[in-house]
Write a protein that holds these residues in place. Structure first.
Motif, PDB file in Angstrom:
ATOM      1  N   THR A  57      32.477  56.182  34.608  1.00 46.04           N
ATOM      2  CA  THR A  57      33.298  56.454  35.791  1.00 46.04           C
ATOM      3  C   THR A  57      32.542  56.119  37.074  1.00 46.04           C
ATOM      4  O   THR A  57      31.381  56.507  37.256  1.00 46.04           O
ATOM      5  N   ASN A  58      33.223  55.397  37.959  1.00 47.14           N
ATOM      6  CA  ASN A  58      32.711  54.990  39.273  1.00 47.14           C
ATOM      7  C   ASN A  58      31.594  53.948  39.205  1.00 47.14           C
ATOM      8  O   ASN A  58      31.049  53.571  40.243  1.00 47.14           O
ATOM      9  N   PHE A  59      31.276  53.453  38.004  1.00 46.97           N
ATOM     10  CA  PHE A  59      30.285  52.392  37.875  1.00 46.97           C
ATOM     11  C   PHE A  59      30.974  51.094  37.487  1.00 46.97           C
ATOM     12  O   PHE A  59      32.120  51.077  37.051  1.00 46.97           O
ATOM     13  N   ASN A  60      30.243  50.003  37.643  1.00 51.47           N
ATOM     14  CA  ASN A  60      30.750  48.671  37.292  1.00 51.47           C
ATOM     15  C   ASN A  60      29.551  47.765  37.056  1.00 51.47           C
ATOM     16  O   ASN A  60      28.411  48.241  36.999  1.00 51.47           O
ATOM     17  N   ALA A  61      29.800  46.467  36.915  1.00 50.07           N
ATOM     18  CA  ALA A  61      28.689  45.554  36.651  1.00 50.07           C
ATOM     19  C   ALA A  61      27.659  45.574  37.774  1.00 50.07           C
ATOM     20  O   ALA A  61      26.446  45.661  37.526  1.00 50.07           O
ATOM     21  N   ALA A  62      28.118  45.504  39.012  1.00 52.27           N
ATOM     22  CA  ALA A  62      27.188  45.436  40.142  1.00 52.27           C
ATOM     23  C   ALA A  62      26.346  46.701  40.274  1.00 52.27           C
ATOM     24  O   ALA A  62      25.211  46.645  40.751  1.00 52.27           O
ATOM     25  N   ALA A  63      26.888  47.847  39.857  1.00 57.26           N
ATOM     26  CA  ALA A  63      26.144  49.108  39.915  1.00 57.26           C
ATOM     27  C   ALA A  63      25.297  49.339  38.674  1.00 57.26           C
ATOM     28  O   ALA A  63      24.582  50.345  38.596  1.00 57.26           O
TER      29      ALA A  63
END
Length: 279
Positions: A59-65
């Motif tokens: 949750t609230n994360f993605n590739a860039a993070a």
């Protein structure tokens, strides 16, 4: 469409942050977009090698993070694919209320994503909400699951101190409050990355929380699974999660010392090595 973003400006700020982080990432990679289960999905692809790891952020994360985890996997010799989960802040679709947005829907989304990017067996690594998605996928190309601090199996533990930190972060986000919340998700004594503090501040200021997708429903097909959590996971303490894992999946939960809920921030090299040694 009910967007997760509070405004177009907020959407643009979050997407610019993602593009800037990916552009500055020194690891050679490519970015692409596809449609899976009707949702536009952004993908980052990097590395090469015999093992393809599809990493599904929480949750609230993605590739860039998630670039530290991605870097460690590439360094360990893996081919890595990281989709931004639809309905989460990032570069995939911004629709908040996805059609039938249950874990079954997300499982189908992940299965279709895998079909687009791989013709050979893959390892799926998921963290928290991403682990719940991975557990719900039934792609025949999945040969192994690595589930870290897995959601979807039991309710999250929300002690008063964590609730207070989360409420302060959400209602009046500042870098100081973002850092406080992230420290609560780390093992004692660990400090969050400055980039992650900035990211979480952007998320609280410009994005709405996603709806609860409900419990995971693992497919009937037997898939080898490794479940691992941090000794200091505040959301999913091992003493609470282990009996559920045993009863639901018939396997034992492994516990990593000196790790909290953000195990994917704290022990990226160890996790990447674990993926390779379990191959």
């Amino acid at each position: 469409m009910d967007s997760i973003y509070r405004s177009e400006r907020g959407r643009d700020l979050i997407r610019t942050w993602c593009h800037d982080r990916l552009t500055a990432w020194p690891v050679p990679h490519e970015r692409t977009a596809l449609t899976a289960n009707g949702a536009r999905t952004h993908l980052v692809l990097a590395g090469s090698g015999p093992t393809t790891v599809v990493y599904v952020p929480g949750t609230n994360f993605n590739a860039a993070a998630s670039l530290p985890m991605a870097t460690s996997l590439v360094t360990a010799g893996c081919r890595v694919a990281i989709p931004d989960v639809p309905g989460q802040p990032g570069l995939s679709t911004a629709e908040r209320a996805l059609p039938d947005g249950t874990l079954s829907w997300y499982g189908t989304w992940l299965s279709e994503t895998i079909e687009h990017l791989a013709t050979a067996p893959v390892v799926v690594m998921g963290h928290s909400f991403g682990a719940a998605i991975a557990l719900s996928a039934d792609s025949p190309r999945i040969e192994r699951l690595v589930l870290l601090s897995p959601g979807g199996l039991t309710k999250l533990r929300l002690p008063p101190a964590l609730l207070a930190a989360a409420a302060a972060w959400f209602l009046r986000p500042t870098p100081k409050r973002s850092a406080r919340l992230l420290r609560a998700m780390h093992a004692p004594g660990r400090r969050p990355r400055e980039e992650l503090v900035h990211w979480m501040t952007l998320v609280a200021r410009h994005a709405r929380s996603s709806a609860d997708p409900g419990p995971a429903a693992p497919p009937p097909r037997s898939i080898p699974r490794l479940l691992l959590t941090g000794e200091h996971d505040v959301f999913l303490p091992p003493r609470r999660l282990a009996p559920v894992v045993r009863a639901t999946l018939g396997t034992e939960l492994r516990v990593m010392p000196d790790a909290g809920h953000l195990i994917v921030e704290e022990h990226t090299d160890r996790l990447a090595t674990l993926v390779q040694t379990q191959a």
